[in-house]
Scaffold this motif. Structure first.
Motif, mmCIF file in Angstrom:
data_model
loop_
_atom_site.group_PDB
_atom_site.id
_atom_site.type_symbol
_atom_site.label_atom_id
_atom_site.label_comp_id
_atom_site.label_asym_id
_atom_site.label_seq_id
_atom_site.Cartn_x
_atom_site.Cartn_y
_atom_site.Cartn_z
ATOM 1 N N ILE A 68 10.953 6.997 -5.847
ATOM 2 C CA ILE A 68 12.018 7.110 -4.847
ATOM 3 C C ILE A 68 11.799 8.399 -4.060
ATOM 4 O O ILE A 68 11.641 9.469 -4.658
ATOM 5 C CB ILE A 68 13.413 7.150 -5.509
ATOM 6 N N THR A 69 11.792 8.278 -2.746
ATOM 7 C CA THR A 69 11.688 9.453 -1.887
ATOM 8 C C THR A 69 13.045 9.709 -1.262
ATOM 9 O O THR A 69 13.504 8.944 -0.404
ATOM 10 C CB THR A 69 10.651 9.251 -0.772
ATOM 11 N N PRO A 70 13.747 10.779 -1.676
ATOM 12 C CA PRO A 70 15.045 11.098 -1.071
ATOM 13 C C PRO A 70 14.854 11.708 0.322
ATOM 14 O O PRO A 70 13.782 12.265 0.629
ATOM 15 C CB PRO A 70 15.644 12.130 -2.034
ATOM 16 N N PRO A 71 15.861 11.655 1.159
ATOM 17 C CA PRO A 71 15.706 12.183 2.525
ATOM 18 C C PRO A 71 15.464 13.677 2.565
ATOM 19 O O PRO A 71 14.852 14.182 3.509
ATOM 20 C CB PRO A 71 17.026 11.790 3.206
ATOM 21 N N TRP A 72 15.940 14.426 1.554
ATOM 22 C CA TRP A 72 15.766 15.874 1.605
ATOM 23 C C TRP A 72 14.326 16.314 1.333
ATOM 24 O O TRP A 72 13.991 17.469 1.528
ATOM 25 C CB TRP A 72 16.729 16.563 0.646
ATOM 26 N N VAL A 73 13.459 15.389 0.915
ATOM 27 C CA VAL A 73 12.042 15.732 0.763
ATOM 28 C C VAL A 73 11.428 16.065 2.120
ATOM 29 O O VAL A 73 10.550 16.914 2.234
ATOM 30 C CB VAL A 73 11.288 14.581 0.064
ATOM 31 N N GLY A 74 11.933 15.378 3.173
ATOM 32 C CA GLY A 74 11.466 15.687 4.527
ATOM 33 C C GLY A 74 10.188 14.987 4.924
ATOM 34 O O GLY A 74 9.619 15.264 5.994
ATOM 35 N N GLN A 75 9.699 14.076 4.104
ATOM 36 C CA GLN A 75 8.454 13.350 4.388
ATOM 37 C C GLN A 75 8.523 12.004 3.697
ATOM 38 O O GLN A 75 9.118 11.874 2.623
ATOM 39 C CB GLN A 75 7.257 14.169 3.872
ATOM 40 N N TRP A 76 7.913 10.999 4.295
ATOM 41 C CA TRP A 76 7.919 9.657 3.737
ATOM 42 C C TRP A 76 6.476 9.168 3.591
ATOM 43 O O TRP A 76 5.592 9.594 4.335
ATOM 44 C CB TRP A 76 8.665 8.673 4.646
ATOM 45 N N SER A 77 6.256 8.238 2.689
ATOM 46 C CA SER A 77 4.941 7.590 2.654
ATOM 47 C C SER A 77 4.718 6.779 3.921
ATOM 48 O O SER A 77 3.592 6.638 4.401
ATOM 49 C CB SER A 77 4.824 6.697 1.418
ATOM 50 N N LEU A 78 5.800 6.270 4.508
ATOM 51 C CA LEU A 78 5.687 5.489 5.744
ATOM 52 C C LEU A 78 5.234 6.337 6.924
ATOM 53 O O LEU A 78 4.803 5.798 7.946
ATOM 54 C CB LEU A 78 7.029 4.826 6.052
ATOM 55 N N ASP A 79 5.348 7.672 6.816
ATOM 56 C CA ASP A 79 4.887 8.527 7.905
ATOM 57 C C ASP A 79 3.394 8.354 8.170
ATOM 58 O O ASP A 79 2.906 8.667 9.262
ATOM 59 C CB ASP A 79 5.167 10.005 7.579
ATOM 60 N N LYS A 80 2.670 7.865 7.186
ATOM 61 C CA LYS A 80 1.231 7.653 7.362
ATOM 62 C C LYS A 80 0.943 6.480 8.288
ATOM 63 O O LYS A 80 -0.179 6.343 8.795
ATOM 64 C CB LYS A 80 0.565 7.406 6.010
ATOM 65 N N TYR A 81 1.954 5.637 8.499
ATOM 66 C CA TYR A 81 1.713 4.394 9.220
ATOM 67 C C TYR A 81 2.551 4.242 10.490
ATOM 68 O O TYR A 81 2.130 3.585 11.446
ATOM 69 C CB TYR A 81 1.995 3.198 8.309
ATOM 70 N N LEU A 82 3.752 4.799 10.502
ATOM 71 C CA LEU A 82 4.682 4.581 11.608
ATOM 72 C C LEU A 82 5.292 5.898 12.052
ATOM 73 O O LEU A 82 5.542 6.794 11.234
ATOM 74 C CB LEU A 82 5.802 3.631 11.180
#
Length: 574
Positions: A68-82
């Motif tokens: 689970i990636t919470p919003p406060w991490v500031g980065q998503w795995s989806l950032d690699k694609y979109l």
């Protein structure tokens, strides 16, 4: 193996090697999504940024995990694609990413995958998440749709695997999961070793409030002696008794109070409020507490087509009524701890001017963050609200900032502005349920038409009138509350210097726990062992990051017990 006892826990640093090896086995060797690594491990940058793993075990041995990636991490795995422009939900402060749900081969086809999906949703709910994003393998899209996720219209290619980007509302997904996995959860029953700090089952339907302290006393009132043993710092009831005149009038003839119908429209109480506050009686609408008035007014003013703006975080009743009871479209105006929970008037006014809102709510001082806008800033905001937007201002705690900080007189003159004032917390009358709205005369007249007869009980009317007749008593108690609050804040800072303690202007404070150490939920549970009840704010908003506790100010003896229980809770091993 299928008969082994299942468990669910928060992933530890010791689990990471196993997780990375299973990821490599499945996503590199089996699916070809990633290149094969000589060391047989697969990880990514998010592993160092605060991503959360939940691990399912079978017979004590890891059997699967979900990330689970919470919003406060500031980065998503989806950032690699979109980009954020391609998927705006990536910028939403209440969105969580659920990814790489993975089950070891011996446990595929068992309850492990269902347990992981359910646990992920409960964990996200416990941190205030309202929406989840997920990358679902295109060949398994039917399974994700059955779970309630819906395609976003975006697909991504990762190695040899095509994924659909899917999303869903957490409450909808969780309700579906409870129904879908009911048989599994029921079969596991008490045999399931549930070790994460989110409750396995969601609470009762409706807005979650403080008041768990009645679990220690007993809601059936058979153990009322326990009220002297329990420190109810999870609710914001006053620590002091009502004014002596209130106690005198209630003790004078309780039998008559109980059997006698009150004045139908509480006209005497309305006149007393008007006199004490310098308001015209025609501008006032009375109710049995602020929740009564919120439910009554919102259901008359709003429809599912209405658009509402709420500060986030703020008092949860507003979101509950707008979204769950009426079904409005609700937008959030986020505030954060990094900015001292400050409401930026210019930014808020700009949002209102662009948003075409039917209603906006400002709680001032804000509960649960404790910040407030001075009366001059509130007047400035009121002047800048678009004519079509009704502004609801909740002043439940304004007495602690000073009665001169109320904008109720302005609401009596200006259509479109309504001020809600509760007498519960400021006047030590929470059990009596008395509140009133101040608005222009036409709005008040309409609200009174929707008010049932005898809305405020006779004991409540008597108590409220007596309280308003002793302003000096309450002014002294409010001043004393500030002293007790500051003493409590300093004692808590001494216990754990790494924690952040925000002393609000009202009768409570916030403690934000350091990232290393127990979560808010864990601290709350541990304090209850000492009959000290605190409020975990995590389910209210992701802004609290699962680490913020609200503590009501009590008298010196109770505050000492709070500090002692808190000290034991943060020192206990996890």
């Amino acid at each position: 193996m299928a008969s082994a006892r299942l468990g669910l826990r928060l992933g530890t640093p010791a689990d990471r090697d196993w997780i990375h090896r299973l990821r490599h086995e499945v996503y590199a060797e089996e699916l070809g999504q990633h290149a094969v690594h000589p060391d047989g491990r697969l990880s990514d940058a998010l592993d160092e940024r605060g991503v959360v793993y939940l691990v399912a075990t079978a017979g004590g041995t890891p059997a699967g995990f979900v990330s689970i990636t919470p919003p406060w991490v500031g980065q998503w795995s989806l950032d690699k694609y979109l980009s954020r422009a391609e998927l705006p939900a990536l910028d939403a402060p209440d969105t969580f990413e659920v990814r790489i749900l993975t089950v070891a081969a011996p446990w595929r086809g068992t309850a492990v995958a269902s347990l992981l999906m359910y646990a992920a949703l409960r964990w996200v709910q416990s941190r205030g998440g309202r929406r989840v994003l997920a990358m679902g393998r295109a060949d398994l899209a039917g399974m994700y749709r059955a779970a309630g996720l819906r395609p976003s219209g975006r697909t991504v290619l990762s190695g040899a695997v095509t994924f659909e980007v899917m999303s869903g509302r957490v409450d909808t997904l969780a309700a579906r999961a409870r129904h879908r996995y009911a048989a599994v959860l029921g079969r596991l029953g008490d045999c399931l070793d549930w070790q994460i700090d989110a409750p396995m089952h969601a609470g009762a339907d409706g807005c979650a409030h403080g008041g768990a302290s009645f679990d220690g006393i007993g809601a059936d009132f058979r153990r009322l002696h326990r009220r002297r043993e329990v420190v109810a710092a999870d609710v914001l009831d006053a620590w002091f008794p009502p004014a002596p005149g209130v106690l005198d009038v209630l003790a004078e003839d309780p039998g008559w109070h109980a059997r006698t119908s009150p004045p139908v429209a509480a006209d005497g109480l309305r006149a007393e409020i008007a006199s004490a506050r310098g308001l015209p009686p025609s501008a006032l609408t009375l109710g049995a507490g602020s929740s009564d008035l919120i439910f009554r007014a919102f259901r008359e003013w709003l429809t599912p087509a209405s658009r509402v703006l709420l500060i986030d975080p703020t008092y949860g009743e507003y979101a509950h009524v707008a979204t769950e009871v009426i079904g409005c479209r609700v937008d959030r105006f986020p505030i954060s701890a990094s900015d001292g929970w400050r409401i930026d008037v210019d930014r808020l006014a700009g949002t209102l001017s662009r948003g075409d809102y039917d209603l906006a709510v400002v709680v001032n001082p804000n509960n649960p963050t404790g910040g407030r806008l001075p009366v001059e800033a509130m007047r400035d905001l009121i002047a800048r609200v678009p004519p079509r937007t009704r502004l609801w201002i909740d002043e439940a705690y304004v007495g602690y900032a000073g009665p001169d900080q109320s904008v109720a007189p302005l609401a009596a003159e200006r259509p479109g502005v309504v001020v809600c004032t509760s007498m519960s917390k400021m006047y030590a009358l929470s059990g009596m349920r008395v509140a009133y709205l101040t608005s222009d005369e036409a709005t008040a007249a309409a609200l009174r038409r929707w008010t049932p007869p005898w809305a405020v009980s006779l004991p409540a009317q008597l108590a409220a009138v007596a309280a308003l007749r002793d302003p000096a008593y309450y002014a002294g108690r409010w001043a004393q509350t500030a002293v007790l609050r500051d003493e409590l804040a300093q004692a808590l800072r001494t216990v754990q210097p790494a924690a952040r303690v925000d002393a609000a202007v009202a009768n409570f404070l916030l403690v934000t726990l350091p990232s290393e150490g127990p979560s808010a939920a864990e601290v709350v549970v541990r304090c209850r062992r000492d009959d000290v009840y605190l409020r975990d704010l995590s389910p209210m908003s992701p802004a609290f990051q699962g680490r913020t506790v609200r503590i009501a100010v009590k008298d010196q003896a109770a505050n000492a017990r709070i500090v002692a229980a808190y000290r034991a809770a943060v020192a206990a091993p996890r």
